[in-house]
Write an enzyme that holds these catalytic residues in place. Structure first.
Site, PDB file in Angstrom:
ATOM      1  N   HIS A  30       0.892  -1.332   0.055  1.00 29.38           N
ATOM      2  CA  HIS A  30      -0.022   0.026   0.048  1.00 29.38           C
ATOM      3  C   HIS A  30       0.742   1.167   0.006  1.00 29.38           C
ATOM      4  CE1 HIS A  30      -3.195  -2.772   1.304  1.00 29.38           C
ATOM      5  NE2 HIS A  30      -2.601  -3.074   2.102  1.00 29.38           N
ATOM      6  N   SER A  69      15.233  21.424 -16.523  1.00 23.78           N
ATOM      7  CA  SER A  69      14.029  22.333 -16.544  1.00 23.78           C
ATOM      8  C   SER A  69      14.631  23.687 -17.178  1.00 23.78           C
ATOM      9  CB  SER A  69      13.453  22.658 -15.366  1.00 23.78           C
ATOM     10  OG  SER A  69      12.658  23.791 -15.128  1.00 23.78           O
ATOM     11  N   LYS A  79      16.731  21.629 -11.235  1.00 28.10           N
ATOM     12  CA  LYS A  79      15.932  20.499 -11.560  1.00 28.10           C
ATOM     13  C   LYS A  79      16.676  19.368 -12.366  1.00 28.10           C
ATOM     14  CE  LYS A  79      11.792  19.698 -10.907  1.00 28.10           C
ATOM     15  NZ  LYS A  79      10.561  20.167 -11.608  1.00 28.10           N
ATOM     16  N   GLU A  92       9.765   8.485 -17.334  1.00 28.02           N
ATOM     17  CA  GLU A  92       8.200   9.014 -17.310  1.00 28.02           C
ATOM     18  C   GLU A  92       7.780   8.830 -18.671  1.00 28.02           C
ATOM     19  OE1 GLU A  92       8.202  13.114 -16.191  1.00 28.02           O
ATOM     20  OE2 GLU A  92       8.970  12.711 -14.096  1.00 28.02           O
TER      21      GLU A  92
END
Ligand code: ARG
Length: 469
Positions: free
Chosen positions: A156, A277, A283, A290
């Site tokens: 979980h 970024s 970043k 992704e």
């Protein structure tokens, strides 16, 4: 507009119709397989006395020449041809005249395209299997290095029990191993040759289908000509297997993204596999992971698309089946690209042992072991569960771990606790005591690693090649 047909037509094909019907823009992807199939067909025709030896030699030489020229870029595949089959045949006739016109004897584009697609997919399947094997090798290397790298295991997405990084990677090893087994399975089922099935009902020429099948590396010929020209099961199976591969990659990516986040900091992805970024200078984003996760939908889409295309098609060949190509090519290229990139990304990722270890200490991952300690001292499990629940509550109030409580504090909750509890619930003990096969304890893990190593040492593709020789 160069077409292989037209004798019975009195009008030119409408340009829009021609474009709509044409497949050359995408079926040129298997020009090599089309040539390979034609060469095998011609050799068989000569062996059967349907073509002379001279005709065979002339056609084979010209087909090989076409292949070399396309490869070298000196012969362009252009959209003036309807499909790759027309391109090859037109080129052959341009070179050989009448002899070239004999190539299509005893053959239809229906069994020809069934063969081309199968030859193409078979190679792609083997390549995909090879990429999976590369990934498994990287996984095994990480497993070997990290049998004592303790980290929290989750259920979980809540910290559950301590495990090791080797154990976590081992889970993915199993998934990708099953993916390879699926591919092998599909290979075994699909490896029969449809050539010689004609348009749908075979042919009146005395073809030797066993011979062609053998020349092309198949186990043998397919057994029903109608099924042969309209079977796309193997593509659906392959897309299904690729969907599964993508699902596994996507789950893995999701974890890498989490582990790479500021909150977890379990891993550091290599700069070469990260992006920045345009506005936020600090970043370093896990875009590759992704994208792999994102591209999963494309492959699932191809599977559903082809299943839907096939569902209402009567026997035998129908033009709907031309729709099998673009989506299958895209799904294969996508999955193979994702596999290669993911393997590189994983191979260059650094794992932060200390962060993982520290994270395992928090979140009461040793609570089960504290309960087991009580059970070993005669407390029934359900009572032990309740006692440790109370211990956890006390810890939560103080914002500390179980091991941080003093023996006096522990004994106030249950007198059964003794000083040896601390050793019994250390992260090392928690992991080391889990020795059932498939569990994270080092001895159990080493046993599994030895099995996986042996599995990787034998290669089904190698065996397959040997049986063909
Ligand atoms: N381009 C077609 C396909 O991909 C080749 C088969 C054409 N056969 C035919 N009867 N029109 O399916």
């Amino acid at each position: 507009m160069a077409q292989l047909w037209g004798g019975r037509f009195t009008k030119e094909t409408d340009r829009l119709v021609y474009n709509f019907n044409a497949s050359i823009s995408f079926d040129q992807k298997f020009y090599k397989q089309d040539l390979q199939g034609s060469i095998a067909h011609v050799r068989m025709l000569a062996k059967q006395g349907i073509l002379t030896e001279d005709e065979k030699e002339a056609i084979v030489t010209a087909l090989e020449e076409i292949g070399r020229e396309v490869e070298a870029g000196t012969l362009a595949i252009t959209d003036e041809y309807e499909d790759i089959h027309s391109f090859v045949e037109a080129n052959l006739i341009a070179r050989l005249g009448g002899v070239g016109k004999k190539l299509h004897t005893g053959r239809s584009r229906n069994d020809q395209v069934a063969l081309d697609m199968k030859l193409y997919t078979r190679q792609e399947l083997l390549d995909t299997d090879g990429l999976l094997k590369d990934l498994l090798k990287v996984l095994l290397k990480i497993m070997e290095e990290h049998t004592s790298t303790i980290m929290p295991g989750f259920t979980h997405l809540q910290k559950a029990q301590p495990i090791t990084l080797a154990h976590h990677m081992g889970a993915y090893f199993e998934m990708f191993k099953r993916d390879r087994l699926r591919l092998k399975d599909i290979y075994v089922r699909m490896n029969y040759c449809p050539l010689g099935s004609g348009a749908l009902a075979g042919t009146t020429y005395p073809l030797d289908r066993d011979y062609t099948a053998k020349l092309l590396g198949f186990y043998g010929p397919t057994l029903n000509s109608m099924d042969s020209v309209s079977d796309r099961d193997y593509l659906i199976e392959f897309l299904s297997a690729l969907s599964m591969v993508m699902m596994h990659l996507s789950r893995f990516c999701e974890e890498m993204i989490l582990w790479n986040s500021n909150e977890y900091q379990f891993v550091d992805m290599d700069d070469a596999y990260s992006t920045g970024s345009s506005i936020m200078p600090q970043k370093k984003n896990p875009d590759i992971a992704e994208l792999v996760r994102g591209k999963t939908g494309r492959v699932y889409g191809a599977l559903i698309s082809l299943l839907t295309t096939m569902k209402g098609i009567p026997l035998a060949y129908n033009k709907d089946m031309q729709e099998d190509k673009e989506l299958t090519f895209d799904a294969i290229d996508t999955a193979k690209g994702c596999l290669a990139l993911f393997t590189g990304m994983l191979d260059t990722t650094r794992f932060h042992r200390e962060r993982m270890r520290k994270s395992a200490n928090g979140g009461f991952t040793n609570a089960t072991d504290a309960a087991d300690y009580l059970v070993h001292h005669g407390v029934p499990f359900r009572d032990a569960h309740a006692i440790v629940g109370q211990v956890v509550l006390t810890c939560l109030e103080k914002n500390i771990a179980i091991d941080d409580l003093s023996l006096v504090e522990l004994q106030a909750i249950s007198p059964v606790f003794e000083a040896d509890l601390y050793e019994a619930i250390s992260m090392e003990t928690c992991v080391e005591k889990r020795l059932t096969l498939g569990a994270p304890g080092t001895a159990a893990m080493e046993q599994v690693i030895a099995l996986e190593r042996a599995y990787l040492a034998e290669d089904w593709q190698e065996q397959e090649r040997r049986t063909k020789e």
